[in-house]
Design a protein around this motif. Structure first.
Motif: not given
Lengths: 465, 96
Positions: A230-241
């Protein structure tokens, strides 16, 4: 570099100079490869000037653990047995990073057997946070170099925690991907059913960039997974809700270093404030996991290292007798000899390896069930902080260093070590584990953590400019 | 299981390691400690398992197709010397 403000050659020169300056203090490299690094950097600069195609990390230098093959360069596994072995080919991961100048081959425990980097035949590695302490192991050189700012990132290998424990000891980010995610072609094996190549970086963001390049199916590795990357950069999100995080009660209550368990629990509460649901879970069979690991890893090591008998690879002892040549050529250090003895003995018993595999099945099955209730596990990366180089640890205590990291190898899970605090002035690392092929979960949770903490931004005083 | 010095000596020979004297004596105790430690596994709930690799979706092991190649007889016919179905090569070390 893309804007033309900095050349790959200038950047490589900067890291080479810093690497050479701190080599005496850290002993992080077994060999420095200045000419090769500058040759790659020059090539990158030339292609960039001509507006040719370059990979995303082109021109970013790296260090490579010395059990990973690099063409034309000694690949010693930190052993005298392979002192004169020059690899005729690049490991697949190295091929994929062909535009990254290789600064050198990083020091490590001999044949990756150790958790201290003390067993290297080329001398111990020092921890840049305290030069009298171990950087952990076996990827101790890879971790120390990144922590000291001698390399922007490095490649390491993890059989029972060899990326995560040194990352924790050195205050950096260590990522062990799912078994099969990164090709093992060109990784000189310790225990093939457990070995996995991964990254040591300063941040989760950097880990995502490097993983993007090295992950993927490889027909040259019979255990490579045919999964798309997968596109790992797409997971660089500041959110664990909405993330369900499990804290293993047994581990948090019994961790020998109180500072470590407090730092990990505080991190869990901070992630809870960020929207995650944190709950206590049970993660039994830790001692059994370590015991099963020792059965499997030593048996596989005894089998893999049988090839070093003076015939095909490495050192050959001069002798008139064939048997003496075999034995005399196996000039391993004490720890490797000990593990080869354990493995050979265990292979000679009726049920040793099978018993280990049965326990492995049980441990994997428990973790699989656990991941039907949670998205990720959060636990210390190691039970201890960096210990003094001079400290004599008995073998079982040394093996205990990996007790929290081994379950991920047993089950083939991805796992991420992140700095999360300090204990006694030394870095503390926490570890996240997720279901197989869910690197995205780890990257998102790890990125969120690093957006809300600054432990990964701190630098060791011993190697200040 | 009680580990004896003889068993350890036999293992040293099997592993082809240059271990003698004090190191060999020390390994008797270390092997004993190790075997006592791994005995804990026998107390785990029993499961039936065959040795496996953790990557269950491994393609390379299953989709490999043998390609046509020379037969054993054809290979041996091309070799300078053979013995019992194998290629005979010059000795690595001449016995004195």
């Amino acid at each position: 570099m893309q804007g033309g403000k900095l050349s790959a050659t200038e950047l490589t020169e900067y890291y080479l100079e810093r690497s050479e300056r701190f080599q005496g203090a850290l002993n992080g490299y077994i060999s420095l490869t200045r000419d090769k690094a500058l040759e790659t950097a020059d090539h990158v600069d030339s292609v960039r000037r001509q507006k040719g195609h370059l990979s995303p990390l082109a021109g970013i230098p790296m260090a490579v653990k010395d059990n990973i093959a690099v063409r034309g360069v000694p690949t010693t596994c930190a052993s005298k047995v392979l002192a004169n072995y020059v690899s005729p080919y690049d490991a697949t991961a190295v091929e994929k990073l062909a535009d990254c100048p290789i600064l050198g081959k990083a020091n490590m425990d001999e044949f990756a057997m150790g958790s201290s980097s003390l067993t290297s035949a080329y001398g111990p590695v020092s921890n840049p946070w305290d030069l009298k302490r171990s950087p952990g192991g076996s990827s101790g050189g890879s971790a120390a170099l990144v922590a000291a700012g001698c390399a922007p990132f490095s490649l390491g290998t993890d059989t029972g925690g060899s990326i995560r424990q040194p990352a924790a000891f050195c205050g950096i980010t260590g990522f062990k991907p799912t078994y099969g995610r990164v090709s093992r072609r060109g990784l000189l094996p310790l225990a093939p059913s457990l070995d996995q190549m991964g990254t040591l970086t300063r941040s989760v963001e950097d880990a995502a960039l490097v993983l993007q390049e090295i992950c993927g199916y490889d027909s040259g590795d019979s255990t490579s997974a045919p999964h798309g990357v997968p596109d790992f950069s797409a997971s660089l999100i500041d959110d664990v809700s909405g993330f369900a995080i499990g804290l293993p009660k047994e581990i948090m209550e019994s961790c020998p270093d109180g500072g470590t368990s407090r730092a990990v629990e505080a991190a869990a509460r901070k992630l809870e404030q960020a929207g995650a649901r944190v709950s206590w879970v049970s993660m039994p069979y830790l001692d059994e996991s370590l015991a099963a690991y020792m059965l499997i890893a030593t048996a596989e090591a005894a089998s893999c290292l049988a090839r070093y008998d003076g015939v095909a690879y490495g050192y050959r002892h001069s002798s008139l007798s064939l048997e003496e040549m075999y034995t005399g050529s196996r000039i391993f250090g004490v720890e490797v000899r000990r593990r080869l003895m354990l493995g050979t003995f265990n292979l000679g018993t009726d049920s040793g390896y099978e018993l280990g595999q049965q326990a492995r099945e049980q441990i994997s099955s428990h973790l699989e069930k656990l991941f039907t209730e949670i998205d990720l596990l959060l636990l210390p990366a190691a039970p201890f902080i960096a210990f003094p180089l001079a400290e004599e640890l008995d073998p079982l205590t040394m093996y205990y260093n990996d007790v929290y990291s081994i379950p991920a190898n047993m089950a083939g899970l991805p796992a991420l070590a992140l700095p999360c605090g300090e204990s006694g002035g030394l870095p503390v690392g926490m570890q996240m584990m997720a279901p197989r092929f869910r690197e995205d979960v780890l990257l998102q949770a790890g990125y969120t953590w690093q957006c809300r903490s600054d432990w990964h931004l701190r630098r060791p005083r011993e190697v200040e400019l | 299981m009680i580990i004896t010095r003889e068993q350890v000596k036999k293992t040293v020979a099997q592993a082809k390691l240059p271990i003698v004297g004090e190191e060999l004596n020390g390994l008797v105790a270390q092997l004993q400690e190790f075997m006592d430690y791994v005995d804990a596994l026998k107390k785990m709930p029993s499961v039936t398992a065959s040795p496996h690799l953790p990557s269950s979706n491994i393609a390379n092991n299953s989709d490999w197709q043998g390609e046509s190649c020379l037969s054993q007889e054809e290979v041996l016919a091309l070799a300078p010397d053979s013995c019992q179905g194998m290629v005979r090569v010059p000795p690595v070390i001449e016995h004195g």
